[in-house]
Motif scaffolding. Structure first.
Motif, mmCIF file in Angstrom:
data_model
loop_
_atom_site.group_PDB
_atom_site.id
_atom_site.type_symbol
_atom_site.label_atom_id
_atom_site.label_comp_id
_atom_site.label_asym_id
_atom_site.label_seq_id
_atom_site.Cartn_x
_atom_site.Cartn_y
_atom_site.Cartn_z
ATOM 1 N N VAL A 55 -41.621 -48.284 -42.913
ATOM 2 C CA VAL A 55 -41.847 -47.630 -41.628
ATOM 3 C C VAL A 55 -40.707 -46.630 -41.401
ATOM 4 O O VAL A 55 -39.534 -46.993 -41.525
ATOM 5 C CB VAL A 55 -41.870 -48.662 -40.473
ATOM 6 C CG1 VAL A 55 -42.104 -47.970 -39.143
ATOM 7 C CG2 VAL A 55 -42.929 -49.716 -40.726
ATOM 8 N N PRO A 56 -41.028 -45.375 -41.079
ATOM 9 C CA PRO A 56 -39.964 -44.409 -40.805
ATOM 10 C C PRO A 56 -39.073 -44.853 -39.647
ATOM 11 O O PRO A 56 -39.520 -45.566 -38.742
ATOM 12 C CB PRO A 56 -40.729 -43.131 -40.435
ATOM 13 C CG PRO A 56 -42.069 -43.295 -41.066
ATOM 14 C CD PRO A 56 -42.355 -44.773 -41.018
ATOM 15 N N ASP A 57 -37.830 -44.428 -39.688
ATOM 16 C CA ASP A 57 -36.839 -44.790 -38.689
ATOM 17 C C ASP A 57 -37.341 -44.554 -37.265
ATOM 18 O O ASP A 57 -37.806 -43.457 -36.944
ATOM 19 C CB ASP A 57 -35.557 -43.977 -38.932
ATOM 20 C CG ASP A 57 -34.397 -44.447 -38.081
ATOM 21 O OD1 ASP A 57 -34.287 -45.667 -37.866
ATOM 22 O OD2 ASP A 57 -33.616 -43.587 -37.638
ATOM 23 N N ARG A 58 -37.317 -45.585 -36.464
ATOM 24 C CA ARG A 58 -37.661 -45.596 -35.043
ATOM 25 C C ARG A 58 -39.149 -45.399 -34.740
ATOM 26 O O ARG A 58 -39.512 -45.259 -33.585
ATOM 27 C CB ARG A 58 -36.810 -44.579 -34.267
ATOM 28 C CG ARG A 58 -35.340 -44.907 -34.404
ATOM 29 C CD ARG A 58 -34.377 -44.114 -33.591
ATOM 30 N NE ARG A 58 -34.831 -42.915 -32.947
ATOM 31 C CZ ARG A 58 -34.082 -41.836 -32.784
ATOM 32 N NH1 ARG A 58 -32.863 -41.803 -33.233
ATOM 33 N NH2 ARG A 58 -34.551 -40.779 -32.158
ATOM 34 N N LEU A 59 -40.010 -45.391 -35.751
ATOM 35 C CA LEU A 59 -41.449 -45.352 -35.487
ATOM 36 C C LEU A 59 -41.908 -46.771 -35.168
ATOM 37 O O LEU A 59 -41.781 -47.675 -35.991
ATOM 38 C CB LEU A 59 -42.232 -44.814 -36.683
ATOM 39 C CG LEU A 59 -43.764 -44.854 -36.546
ATOM 40 C CD1 LEU A 59 -44.239 -44.002 -35.379
ATOM 41 C CD2 LEU A 59 -44.428 -44.396 -37.846
ATOM 42 N N GLN A 60 -42.407 -46.960 -33.954
ATOM 43 C CA GLN A 60 -42.908 -48.256 -33.534
ATOM 44 C C GLN A 60 -44.327 -48.063 -33.006
ATOM 45 O O GLN A 60 -44.519 -47.627 -31.874
ATOM 46 C CB GLN A 60 -42.022 -48.856 -32.445
ATOM 47 C CG GLN A 60 -40.631 -49.155 -32.925
ATOM 48 C CD GLN A 60 -39.742 -49.721 -31.828
ATOM 49 O OE1 GLN A 60 -40.048 -49.648 -30.644
ATOM 50 N NE2 GLN A 60 -38.634 -50.299 -32.229
ATOM 51 N N LEU A 61 -45.296 -48.349 -33.862
ATOM 52 C CA LEU A 61 -46.686 -48.211 -33.454
ATOM 53 C C LEU A 61 -47.122 -49.430 -32.650
ATOM 54 O O LEU A 61 -46.826 -50.566 -33.024
ATOM 55 C CB LEU A 61 -47.586 -48.046 -34.678
ATOM 56 C CG LEU A 61 -47.344 -46.776 -35.499
ATOM 57 C CD1 LEU A 61 -48.119 -46.837 -36.803
ATOM 58 C CD2 LEU A 61 -47.718 -45.553 -34.713
ATOM 59 N N ASP A 62 -47.815 -49.199 -31.561
ATOM 60 C CA ASP A 62 -48.368 -50.267 -30.747
ATOM 61 C C ASP A 62 -49.819 -50.459 -31.193
ATOM 62 O O ASP A 62 -50.742 -49.828 -30.681
ATOM 63 C CB ASP A 62 -48.290 -49.888 -29.261
ATOM 64 C CG ASP A 62 -48.766 -50.990 -28.334
ATOM 65 O OD1 ASP A 62 -49.491 -51.908 -28.791
ATOM 66 O OD2 ASP A 62 -48.426 -50.922 -27.130
#
Length: 181
Positions: free
Chosen positions: A167-174
């Motif tokens: 996961v790319p840095d700081r990507l947080q998928l809901d």
């Protein structure tokens, strides 16, 4: 020749000759209510663009775009209407995607025409009523084999998520929000 995949409305169509990018482009323009992709073997994949699926892919795009804007990471986010020509010969249109500035800068003018000749760094697929979960997971496997750094599939019916890569840095998928859209 039309072959249905399972019992779903998604179909693969065997064409009499090679399915070129120009053919897919013209077909997409002529019949915009359907999505067209091409498998590695040249078979044309046809699926209807359902309203509900559009809301879910729109949410996935929104989350990637918001992450891009908030982090200033650069690159470019794409919605489900963007097609990419993968190194395998497949033509894919993920529900949401992101390409890094690094990969975009490496493309020649020719590679950036019509269907860009690049695999997105991030590819998100949301299973719709015309998909089977195994087919959607297989797409994720193929994105990774073609060079994606991270790919995820969401099944809104079950809440299942299938993720591969970093996961790319700081990507947080809901994922729940995407499934409920």
């Amino acid at each position: 020749m039309i072959m249905r995949k399972g019992t779903t409305p998604m179909m693969t169509i065997a064409t009499p000759g090679p399915t070129t990018d120009d053919f897919v482009y013209e077909l997409s323009r002529a019949i915009p209510e359907y999505g067209f992709e091409r498998d590695e073997d040249g078979q044309l994949i046809v699926s209807p663009n359902h309203t509900d699926a559009g809301a879910k892919s729109g949410e996935a795009y929104y989350q990637i775009r918001r992450w891009q804007d908030q982090t200033g990471i650069g690159g470019r986010a794409f919605d489900s209407s963007a097609g990419f020509r993968l190194s395998t010969g497949a033509l894919r249109a993920p529900d949401a995607a992101w390409i890094s500035e690094e990969r975009m800068s490496a493309l020649t003018v020719e590679q950036r025409s019509r269907f860009w000749q690049v695999c997105p760094d991030v590819a998100i697929e949301v299973a719709s009523m015309s998909d089977t979960w195994s087919e959607v997971k297989e797409k994720i496997d193929r994105y990774m084999a073609a060079g994606a750094r991270y790919a995820a599939a969401i099944d809104p019916q079950t809440g299942d998520v299938y993720e591969l890569g970093v996961v790319p840095d700081r990507l947080q998928l809901d994922f729940r929000r995407i499934a409920d859209a």
